[in-house]
Scaffold this active site. Sequence first.
Site, short mmCIF file in Angstrom:
data_model
loop_
_atom_site.label_atom_id
_atom_site.label_comp_id
_atom_site.label_asym_id
_atom_site.label_seq_id
_atom_site.Cartn_x
_atom_site.Cartn_y
_atom_site.Cartn_z
CB THR A 187 4.68 -4.14 3.23
OG1 THR A 187 4.40 -3.70 1.89
CG2 THR A 187 5.86 -5.11 3.21
CG PHE A 239 -1.95 1.95 9.57
CD1 PHE A 239 -2.95 2.89 9.74
CD2 PHE A 239 -1.75 1.41 8.30
CE1 PHE A 239 -3.75 3.29 8.67
CE2 PHE A 239 -2.54 1.80 7.23
CZ PHE A 239 -3.53 2.75 7.42
CG ASN A 240 0.44 -2.39 7.65
OD1 ASN A 240 -0.07 -1.40 7.11
ND2 ASN A 240 1.69 -2.73 7.48
CG ASN A 245 0.64 3.50 4.21
OD1 ASN A 245 0.52 3.45 5.43
ND2 ASN A 245 1.58 2.81 3.57
CG HIS A 285 7.59 0.56 9.69
ND1 HIS A 285 7.65 0.45 11.07
CD2 HIS A 285 7.24 1.86 9.44
CE1 HIS A 285 7.35 1.61 11.62
NE2 HIS A 285 7.09 2.47 10.66
CG ASP A 286 6.26 -1.48 4.71
OD1 ASP A 286 5.92 -1.95 5.80
OD2 ASP A 286 5.56 -0.67 4.06
CG ASP A 313 4.28 0.16 1.56
OD1 ASP A 313 3.74 -0.93 1.79
OD2 ASP A 313 4.10 1.18 2.25
CG ASP A 349 -0.22 0.03 2.55
OD1 ASP A 349 0.96 -0.41 2.60
OD2 ASP A 349 -0.80 0.49 3.56
#
Length: 312
Positions: A125, A166-167, A41, A240-241, A17, A12
């Site tokens: 992700t 969030f995810n 996102n 993060h991703d 990402d 996303d």
Amino acid sequence: MTAPRPVILDLDPGHDDAVNILLALASPELRVIGLTTVFGNVGLDRTTRNALITRQIARSDVPVYAGADRPLVQERISAEAVHGESGLDGPHLPAPTRGTEAEHAAAFIIRTVREKPGEVTLLPTGPLTNVALAFRLAPDIVPLVREVVWMGGSTDTGNWTPAAEFNALADPHAAHVVFSSGVPLTMIGLNASHQAIAHPARVQLFRDLGTPTGAFVADLLAFFAEHHRERYGWDGGALHDPLTAAWLLCPDLFTVQPMHVQIDLSGGPSHGRTVADVWHVTGQTPNAQVMTHVNADGFFELLRDRIATYTH
């Protein structure tokens, strides 16, 4: 020489990402056979556009498949406050010159896994909606998936609510489908990704490459840092991703631990929490391996070296 591992990036985009796309496409150990997009996102129209833009920056012809534009059950949330209205605010974004394929993302996942049984690794992700749809529409593919490596959740606190990342919160019912499916699963949550902070010296690594792609990554990371400064008081954003692709490329940089993880669907203040049994107090059989430690310096060196392969 070992054949490249076939992977589907389900995402996303989103600043981190986009960096994950660039990392995966620059890595000969991986064969990216498709990018599948999901709401998250920002809305699906913008996450898909951002995937097309990042593919174009990478000068790749990997196909892009648009997927779910909403969660399975609940209302959609989004993160413009973190990623900007475009989802990739910061750098200049060229207009994409090529569009998506006609097939839905979930249908592409189903078809590809059936064509390559035991071979395909899924790297989601964002919200797990596309993966959950594929698993529900075609349960026969679950034992055919080599592995799912998801960036989402946390063993401790959340970032969108006190309890939920969030995810996971964006579609906890989809996360429940995946975590209860029996698929081989690795969870990379905030407890790990908050160890990988792109502070200014690390951002400079990419600007110093002197390439347009290096500058694009540096601009992404510089914008992404702003939210983290305001929210956490950190001097950079958590990357993060890209830990998902990095885990496949260099597992020695990370520590994982088997745990049983269940998804809170209560609707209360812990809704969307990934309840991770860190100390095995429940006696339930682990259903995931959960990342607990990141060698951040090694990770950023790997990322810089791969982004350096883009000379354009």
